[in-house]
Write an enzyme that holds these catalytic residues in place. Structure first.
Site, PDB file in Angstrom:
ATOM      1  N   TYR A 184     -16.590 -18.042  -8.355  1.00 17.76           N
ATOM      2  CA  TYR A 184     -16.199 -16.791  -7.701  1.00 17.76           C
ATOM      3  C   TYR A 184     -14.701 -16.550  -7.897  1.00 17.76           C
ATOM      4  O   TYR A 184     -14.275 -15.483  -8.332  1.00 17.76           O
ATOM      5  CB  TYR A 184     -16.532 -16.904  -6.216  1.00 17.76           C
ATOM      6  N   ASP A 194     -26.562   1.257  -6.694  1.00 18.06           N
ATOM      7  CA  ASP A 194     -26.834  -0.164  -6.498  1.00 18.06           C
ATOM      8  C   ASP A 194     -27.912  -0.558  -7.492  1.00 18.06           C
ATOM      9  O   ASP A 194     -28.549   0.306  -8.109  1.00 18.06           O
ATOM     10  CB  ASP A 194     -27.272  -0.445  -5.048  1.00 18.06           C
ATOM     11  N   ILE A 195     -28.140  -1.859  -7.577  1.00 14.54           N
ATOM     12  CA  ILE A 195     -29.179  -2.341  -8.497  1.00 14.54           C
ATOM     13  C   ILE A 195     -30.557  -2.175  -7.862  1.00 14.54           C
ATOM     14  O   ILE A 195     -31.577  -2.211  -8.531  1.00 14.54           O
ATOM     15  CB  ILE A 195     -28.902  -3.805  -8.897  1.00 14.54           C
ATOM     16  N   ARG A 196     -30.585  -2.005  -6.524  1.00 13.46           N
ATOM     17  CA  ARG A 196     -31.873  -1.738  -5.872  1.00 13.46           C
ATOM     18  C   ARG A 196     -31.827  -0.345  -5.257  1.00 13.46           C
ATOM     19  O   ARG A 196     -30.726   0.197  -5.031  1.00 13.46           O
ATOM     20  CB  ARG A 196     -32.215  -2.816  -4.829  1.00 13.46           C
ATOM     21  N   ASP A 231     -27.440  -1.002 -12.859  1.00  9.05           N
ATOM     22  CA  ASP A 231     -27.187  -2.428 -13.038  1.00  9.05           C
ATOM     23  C   ASP A 231     -25.879  -2.492 -13.812  1.00  9.05           C
ATOM     24  O   ASP A 231     -25.809  -2.102 -14.985  1.00  9.05           O
ATOM     25  CB  ASP A 231     -28.346  -3.038 -13.843  1.00  9.05           C
ATOM     26  N   ILE A 255     -14.484 -10.458   5.617  1.00 13.75           N
ATOM     27  CA  ILE A 255     -14.629  -9.159   6.287  1.00 13.75           C
ATOM     28  C   ILE A 255     -15.701  -9.259   7.370  1.00 13.75           C
ATOM     29  O   ILE A 255     -16.830  -9.681   7.105  1.00 13.75           O
ATOM     30  CB  ILE A 255     -15.025  -8.054   5.278  1.00 13.75           C
ATOM     31  N   GLY A 273     -24.220  -3.037  -0.259  1.00 12.39           N
ATOM     32  CA  GLY A 273     -23.672  -4.293   0.254  1.00 12.39           C
ATOM     33  C   GLY A 273     -22.889  -4.107   1.541  1.00 12.39           C
ATOM     34  O   GLY A 273     -22.848  -3.007   2.108  1.00 12.39           O
ATOM     35  N   GLN A 274     -22.278  -5.200   2.009  1.00 13.42           N
ATOM     36  CA  GLN A 274     -21.562  -5.182   3.292  1.00 13.42           C
ATOM     37  C   GLN A 274     -20.467  -4.115   3.301  1.00 13.42           C
ATOM     38  O   GLN A 274     -20.349  -3.333   4.246  1.00 13.42           O
ATOM     39  CB  GLN A 274     -20.952  -6.564   3.574  1.00 13.42           C
ATOM     40  N   LYS A 316     -12.478 -13.692  -9.989  1.00 11.09           N
ATOM     41  CA  LYS A 316     -11.533 -12.795  -9.314  1.00 11.09           C
ATOM     42  C   LYS A 316     -10.168 -12.827 -10.001  1.00 11.09           C
ATOM     43  O   LYS A 316      -9.531 -11.786 -10.178  1.00 11.09           O
ATOM     44  CB  LYS A 316     -11.402 -13.156  -7.824  1.00 11.09           C
TER      45      LYS A 316
HETATM   46  C1  VAH Z   1     -16.775 -14.807   0.448  1.00 13.72           C
HETATM   47  N1  VAH Z   1     -16.446 -12.930   1.892  1.00 13.72           N
HETATM   48  O1  VAH Z   1     -16.843 -15.538   1.432  1.00 13.72           O
HETATM   49  C2  VAH Z   1     -16.126 -13.451   0.598  1.00 13.72           C
HETATM   50  C3  VAH Z   1     -14.662 -13.419   0.489  1.00 13.72           C
HETATM   51  C4  VAH Z   1     -12.530 -14.391   1.350  1.00 13.72           C
HETATM   52  C5  VAH Z   1     -13.933 -14.553   1.142  1.00 13.72           C
HETATM   53  O2  VAH Z   1     -14.170 -13.114  -0.750  1.00 13.72           O
HETATM   54  O3  VAH Z   1     -17.198 -15.143  -0.613  1.00 13.72           O
END
Ligand code: VAH
Length: 317
Positions: free
Chosen positions: A140, A34-36, A51, A170, A11-12, A144
Site C-alpha cells: 500500500y 465504481d467497479i460495481r 474498472d 478517516i 467507498g468510504q 502511495k
Molecule cells: C488504511 N485508512 O488504513 C487507510 C489509511 C492512514 C491509513 O491510508 O489503509
C-alpha cells in the site's frame, strides 16, 4: 462547466464526497463511478461503471461526458493490499497511471489521495515532517509513494494540475472503510453502540493520526480550490486533525457510555503495518500554503460519531 468524475464512488470517502460535490456543482455535473453498480443507479444521479485498470473505459467516460476534474478514489487499502499485493499494485498503480494519462490528453485536474502509509519505519515517527524519508515497507505504502511521484511527474512534465493529501485514518459513519489498518477507529463505534464492548486488532498504545470525515471532505475541496501558484508541496500534503491510541479513544467513548469495555487481540498483519507508520505528523505546510485547519478534535468527533451513528442504527436511548 466541464463535469467532475469520482472513481471509487461507493467507498468510504466517495460515498460522502459525491453528495457534497453534487450540492456544490449541481447533480448533473458530478459523475459517480465504481467497479460495481450503485444501488438504485439509473435515476437522475449520473453513474458509470468503470474498472480503473481498463484505461479505455476511463477514457470513454471522460471524452463522452466532458470531464474536467477527476477525484481518483479507487484503491485497495493497506491491510487488503498486504493480503493481495499483486491486485494492489495493479489497481493502485495502473489505475492512477490511466487516470493521469487521460487527464493529460483531456486536460483534467486530478485529486489523488496519498496516505500516512507513504511513510515507513525509517521515517521520523513523531511530528513527521512534510519532506522526509519515505521508504514504506508495505505494498500500500509503496503504491502511495510511487503515486505521489507519478503525480509530480505529470505536473512537472505535462502540466497536469495534480493535487494530493497524505490522509490519516478517516473516521465516518456513512459507508464503512474496506480493509484498512485504521478501520478500528470506525469499528469501535459500531461495537460500542451495539454491544458496549470492542476487541481491538491493534495494541492499546498504537498511536496514529486520524481525521473526521467532515474535515476530510473540506480539506479535499479547499485544496482543489486553492490558488495553484501558492502550492509549493502540492504532491502531496501532510494533513491531520488529531492523534490518539485505541486506549485513549476507548476512554473518550467511556465518557458517554461508562459501561463500554475494550480488550485487545492484535492482528500481526495490521499491527505490523501500523508499527511502520508515524505516531503524529506535522501538517504546517498545509496550514501555511492553503490555510488548512481541522475543526474536529477527539472529543468533538467522538460526540458527533456516537450521536450520528446511534441515529443511523436506530438505537437512540
Ligand atoms: C488504511 N485508512 O488504513 C487507510 C489509511 C492512514 C491509513 O491510508 O489503509
Amino acid at each position: 462547466m466541464r463535469r467532475v468524475l469520482v472513481t471509487g464512488a461507493l467507498g468510504q470517502i466517495g460515498s460522502e464526497i459525491v453528495p457534497v460535490l453534487r450540492e456544490k456543482y449541481g447533480c448533473e455535473n458530478v459523475v459517480a463511478s465504481d467497479i460495481r453498480l450503485m444501488p438504485g443507479a439509473g435515476g437522475e444521479e449520473p453513474f458509470e461503471l468503470i474498472d480503473c485498470t481498463q484505461h479505455d473505459q476511463l477514457q470513454e467516460v471522460v471524452r463522452r461526458l466532458d470531464i474536467g476534474t477527476i477525484y481518483h478514489l479507487a484503491a485497495l487499502l493497506s491491510a487488503v493490499a498486504e493480503q493481495k499485493p499483486h491486485v494492489a499494485w495493479d489497481l493502485n498503480m495502473s489505475g492512477l497511471y490511466g487516470v493521469l494519462e487521460v487527464a493529460r490528453r483531456y486536460r483534467c485536474k486530478v485529486f489523488f489521495p496519498s496516505s500516512i502509509g507513504a511513510f515507513g519505519p525509517s521515517t521520523p515517527r513523531d511530528q513527521t515532517p512534510q519532506v522526509t524519508i519515505q521508504r514504506p515497507t508495505t505494498m500500500y505504502g509503496l503504491t502511495k509513494v510511487a503515486g505521489e511521484l507519478l503525480c509530480d511527474y505529470y505536473f512537472q512534465r505535462f502540466g497536469v494540475d495534480t493535487r494530493s493529501l497524505r490522509l490519516p485514518g478517516i473516521i465516518s459513519f456513512v459507508a464503512p472503510p474496506g480493509g484498512g489498518t485504521t478501520d478500528y477507529a470506525v469499528d469501535i463505534f459500531y461495537q460500542a453502540i451495539r454491544y458496549h464492548h470492542y476487541t481491538c486488532f491493534l495494541r492499546a498504545d498504537t498511536q496514529l493520526d486520524m481525521m473526521y470525515m467532515p474535515d476530510m471532505v473540506r480539506a479535499v475541496l479547499e485544496l482543489m480550490e486553492a490558488d495553484g501558484s501558492k502550492l509549493i508541496n502540492r504532491n502531496s500534503y501532510n494533513v491531520t486533525a488529531m492523534n490518539f491510541t485505541p486506549d485513549e479513544l476507548a476512554a473518550e467513548i467511556r465518557k458517554h457510555d461508562p459501561s463500554f469495555v475494550i480488550d485487545y487481540d492484535p492482528d500481526p498483519v495490521r499491527q505490523g503495518i501500523a508499527d511502520t507508520w508515524p505516531r503524529s505528523i506535522d501538517d504546517s505546510a498545509a496550514q501555511d500554503e492553503w490555510n488548512w485547519q481541522p475543526r474536529y478534535d477527539l472529543a468533538s468527533m467522538t460526540e458527533d460519531m456516537l450521536a450520528k451513528l446511534r441515529q443511523k442504527l436506530r438505537t437512540v436511548r
